[in-house]
Motif scaffolding. Structure first.
Motif, PDB file in Angstrom:
ATOM      1  N   MET A   1       0.856  -1.178   0.000  1.00 32.00           N
ATOM      2  CA  MET A   1       0.000   0.000   0.000  1.00 32.00           C
ATOM      3  C   MET A   1       0.896   1.233   0.000  1.00 32.00           C
ATOM      4  N   PRO A   2       0.573   2.257  -0.788  1.00 33.16           N
ATOM      5  CA  PRO A   2       1.369   3.466  -0.840  1.00 33.16           C
ATOM      6  C   PRO A   2       1.399   4.167   0.513  1.00 33.16           C
ATOM      7  N   GLU A   3       2.423   4.940   0.728  1.00 32.52           N
ATOM      8  CA  GLU A   3       2.591   5.659   1.979  1.00 32.52           C
ATOM      9  C   GLU A   3       1.411   6.607   2.210  1.00 32.52           C
ATOM     10  N   ALA A   4       0.971   6.717   3.473  1.00 31.32           N
ATOM     11  CA  ALA A   4      -0.209   7.509   3.823  1.00 31.32           C
ATOM     12  C   ALA A   4      -0.049   8.989   3.485  1.00 31.32           C
ATOM     13  N   THR A   5       1.176   9.477   3.391  1.00 28.23           N
ATOM     14  CA  THR A   5       1.391  10.903   3.139  1.00 28.23           C
ATOM     15  C   THR A   5       1.544  11.219   1.653  1.00 28.23           C
ATOM     16  N   SER A   6       1.318  10.269   0.796  1.00 27.57           N
ATOM     17  CA  SER A   6       1.434  10.482  -0.646  1.00 27.57           C
ATOM     18  C   SER A   6       0.516  11.619  -1.089  1.00 27.57           C
ATOM     19  N   PRO A   7       1.029  12.535  -1.937  1.00 27.34           N
ATOM     20  CA  PRO A   7       0.173  13.630  -2.431  1.00 27.34           C
ATOM     21  C   PRO A   7      -1.046  13.121  -3.209  1.00 27.34           C
ATOM     22  N   ARG A  11      -4.917  13.794  -2.249  1.00 27.82           N
ATOM     23  CA  ARG A  11      -5.850  14.354  -3.224  1.00 27.82           C
ATOM     24  C   ARG A  11      -7.137  13.522  -3.298  1.00 27.82           C
ATOM     25  N   ILE A  12      -6.977  12.213  -3.241  1.00 28.69           N
ATOM     26  CA  ILE A  12      -8.143  11.320  -3.263  1.00 28.69           C
ATOM     27  C   ILE A  12      -8.993  11.526  -2.005  1.00 28.69           C
ATOM     28  N   VAL A  13      -8.337  11.557  -0.847  1.00 26.78           N
ATOM     29  CA  VAL A  13      -9.078  11.742   0.411  1.00 26.78           C
ATOM     30  C   VAL A  13      -9.756  13.106   0.436  1.00 26.78           C
ATOM     31  N   ASP A  14      -9.079  14.138  -0.039  1.00 24.75           N
ATOM     32  CA  ASP A  14      -9.690  15.477  -0.084  1.00 24.75           C
ATOM     33  C   ASP A  14     -10.939  15.475  -0.966  1.00 24.75           C
ATOM     34  N   ALA A  15     -10.850  14.832  -2.122  1.00 27.11           N
ATOM     35  CA  ALA A  15     -12.008  14.753  -3.016  1.00 27.11           C
ATOM     36  C   ALA A  15     -13.137  13.952  -2.363  1.00 27.11           C
ATOM     37  N   ALA A  37     -11.064  13.968  -8.010  1.00 28.86           N
ATOM     38  CA  ALA A  37      -9.627  14.029  -7.723  1.00 28.86           C
ATOM     39  C   ALA A  37      -8.791  14.215  -8.987  1.00 28.86           C
ATOM     40  N   GLY A  38      -9.422  14.063 -10.147  1.00 33.53           N
ATOM     41  CA  GLY A  38      -8.698  14.201 -11.407  1.00 33.53           C
ATOM     42  C   GLY A  38      -7.788  13.027 -11.699  1.00 33.53           C
ATOM     43  N   LEU A  39      -8.244  11.836 -11.279  1.00 25.48           N
ATOM     44  CA  LEU A  39      -7.454  10.610 -11.444  1.00 25.48           C
ATOM     45  C   LEU A  39      -8.310   9.513 -12.059  1.00 25.48           C
ATOM     46  N   THR A  40      -7.664   8.447 -12.446  1.00 23.05           N
ATOM     47  CA  THR A  40      -8.411   7.287 -12.921  1.00 23.05           C
ATOM     48  C   THR A  40      -8.864   6.450 -11.726  1.00 23.05           C
ATOM     49  N   LYS A  41      -9.882   5.661 -11.955  1.00 17.01           N
ATOM     50  CA  LYS A  41     -10.350   4.752 -10.911  1.00 17.01           C
ATOM     51  C   LYS A  41      -9.248   3.753 -10.554  1.00 17.01           C
ATOM     52  N   ARG A  42      -8.492   3.366 -11.526  1.00 15.27           N
ATOM     53  CA  ARG A  42      -7.387   2.431 -11.280  1.00 15.27           C
ATOM     54  C   ARG A  42      -6.375   3.039 -10.306  1.00 15.27           C
ATOM     55  N   THR A  43      -6.066   4.318 -10.485  1.00 14.04           N
ATOM     56  CA  THR A  43      -5.144   4.994  -9.565  1.00 14.04           C
ATOM     57  C   THR A  43      -5.735   5.042  -8.163  1.00 14.04           C
ATOM     58  N   LEU A  44      -7.016   5.321  -8.069  1.00 12.31           N
ATOM     59  CA  LEU A  44      -7.672   5.344  -6.757  1.00 12.31           C
ATOM     60  C   LEU A  44      -7.529   3.984  -6.081  1.00 12.31           C
ATOM     61  N   TYR A  45      -7.795   2.919  -6.836  1.00 14.13           N
ATOM     62  CA  TYR A  45      -7.701   1.586  -6.250  1.00 14.13           C
ATOM     63  C   TYR A  45      -6.256   1.161  -5.973  1.00 14.13           C
ATOM     64  N   ASP A  53     -12.418   1.232   2.575  1.00  8.75           N
ATOM     65  CA  ASP A  53     -11.175   1.800   3.108  1.00  8.75           C
ATOM     66  C   ASP A  53     -11.096   3.305   2.849  1.00  8.75           C
ATOM     67  N   LEU A  54     -11.613   3.734   1.716  1.00 12.23           N
ATOM     68  CA  LEU A  54     -11.642   5.161   1.401  1.00 12.23           C
ATOM     69  C   LEU A  54     -12.578   5.906   2.357  1.00 12.23           C
ATOM     70  N   ILE A  55     -13.709   5.321   2.668  1.00  7.15           N
ATOM     71  CA  ILE A  55     -14.648   5.940   3.613  1.00  7.15           C
ATOM     72  C   ILE A  55     -13.995   6.063   4.985  1.00  7.15           C
ATOM     73  N   ALA A  56     -13.293   5.030   5.420  1.00  5.08           N
ATOM     74  CA  ALA A  56     -12.596   5.081   6.705  1.00  5.08           C
ATOM     75  C   ALA A  56     -11.507   6.166   6.687  1.00  5.08           C
ATOM     76  N   ALA A  57     -10.793   6.290   5.571  1.00  2.66           N
ATOM     77  CA  ALA A  57      -9.755   7.318   5.455  1.00  2.66           C
ATOM     78  C   ALA A  57     -10.364   8.718   5.512  1.00  2.66           C
ATOM     79  N   TYR A  58     -11.538   8.876   4.918  1.00  2.00           N
ATOM     80  CA  TYR A  58     -12.272  10.153   4.985  1.00  2.00           C
ATOM     81  C   TYR A  58     -12.527  10.531   6.437  1.00  2.00           C
ATOM     82  N   LEU A  59     -13.026   9.591   7.229  1.00  2.56           N
ATOM     83  CA  LEU A  59     -13.312   9.893   8.634  1.00  2.56           C
ATOM     84  C   LEU A  59     -12.038  10.060   9.445  1.00  2.56           C
ATOM     85  N   ASP A  60     -11.043   9.220   9.201  1.00  4.19           N
ATOM     86  CA  ASP A  60      -9.773   9.378   9.916  1.00  4.19           C
ATOM     87  C   ASP A  60      -9.168  10.753   9.637  1.00  4.19           C
TER      88      ASP A  60
END
Length: 194
Positions: A1-7, A11-15, A37-45, A53-60
């Motif tokens: 999994m990519p690092e939590a501080t990745s820009p 961007r995904i969490v902000d969107a 977020a201006g990204l592909t769904k593949r990038t999001l996944y 997991d995205l919903i949990a990241a939103y709340l975190d």
């Protein structure tokens, strides 16, 4: 999994935060988040293994800013613990008067996921509420208020009850009324220590 501080992750969490808070988690698709977020769904996944997991990241992501804001309102208020606790509610009522205010994101998400108590977002909401209660216990204890654990729990019940009724009536006066009740409880515990 990519690092939590990745820009890109940020961007995904902000969107997701903008969309989930405005429309609710059930009404927002992963496609909509990727587009915002201006990204592909593949990038999001690549950054999140599932929408859950995205919903949990939103709340975190809302956890520390919300706690910091409430602690700031408490610290800035003049007077004793009763006035400081009431200031949290007064400021919440002020914020609730903004047309884009949609209520407590943690409670709204938990309501949408009521049939899924083990969902990562429900656990994130539970952690947030527990952190607020623990912080409040420490503040009350440090000010010599009696029964700080019980009192903090009562204040949380008043706050979350006010948030819930606000979703129905859209009237911030309920939050202010809960703040008056919370201040009264704090004063009662203060008198019992004297």
């Amino acid at each position: 999994m990519p690092e939590a501080t990745s820009p890109t992750r940020k961007r995904i969490v902000d969107a997701a935060t903008k969309l989930f808070y405005a429309e609710g988690i059930g009404r927002v698709s992963v496609d909509a988040v990727a587009e915002k977020a201006g990204l592909t769904k593949r990038t999001l996944y690549y950054h999140f293994k599932s929408k859950d997991d995205l919903i949990a990241a939103y709340l975190d992501g809302r956890d520390q800013p919300n706690l910091k804001q409430m602690a700031g309102w408490f610290d800035a208020a003049e007077g004793g613990a009763d006035r400081k606790v009431e200031a949290i509610f007064t400021n919440l009522a002020r914020v609730a008067r903004h047309p884009r205010w949609k209520g407590c994101g943690f409670l709204r998400t938990a309501a949408e996921l009521a049939a899924m108590p083990g969902h990562p977002a429900v656990r994130a909401g539970s952690r947030h509420k527990a952190k607020f209660e623990t912080w409040l216990v420490a503040e009350l204890l440090g000010r010599g208020i009696g029964e700080p654990q019980i009192l903090a729990r009562e204040i949380v019940l008043l706050m979350d009850g006010a948030f819930s009724i606000m979703l129905i009536h859209r009237n911030p006066d309920y939050i202010e009324a809960a703040g008056h009740a919370a201040a009264t409880l704090v004063r009662a515990r203060s008198l019992s220590r004297d």
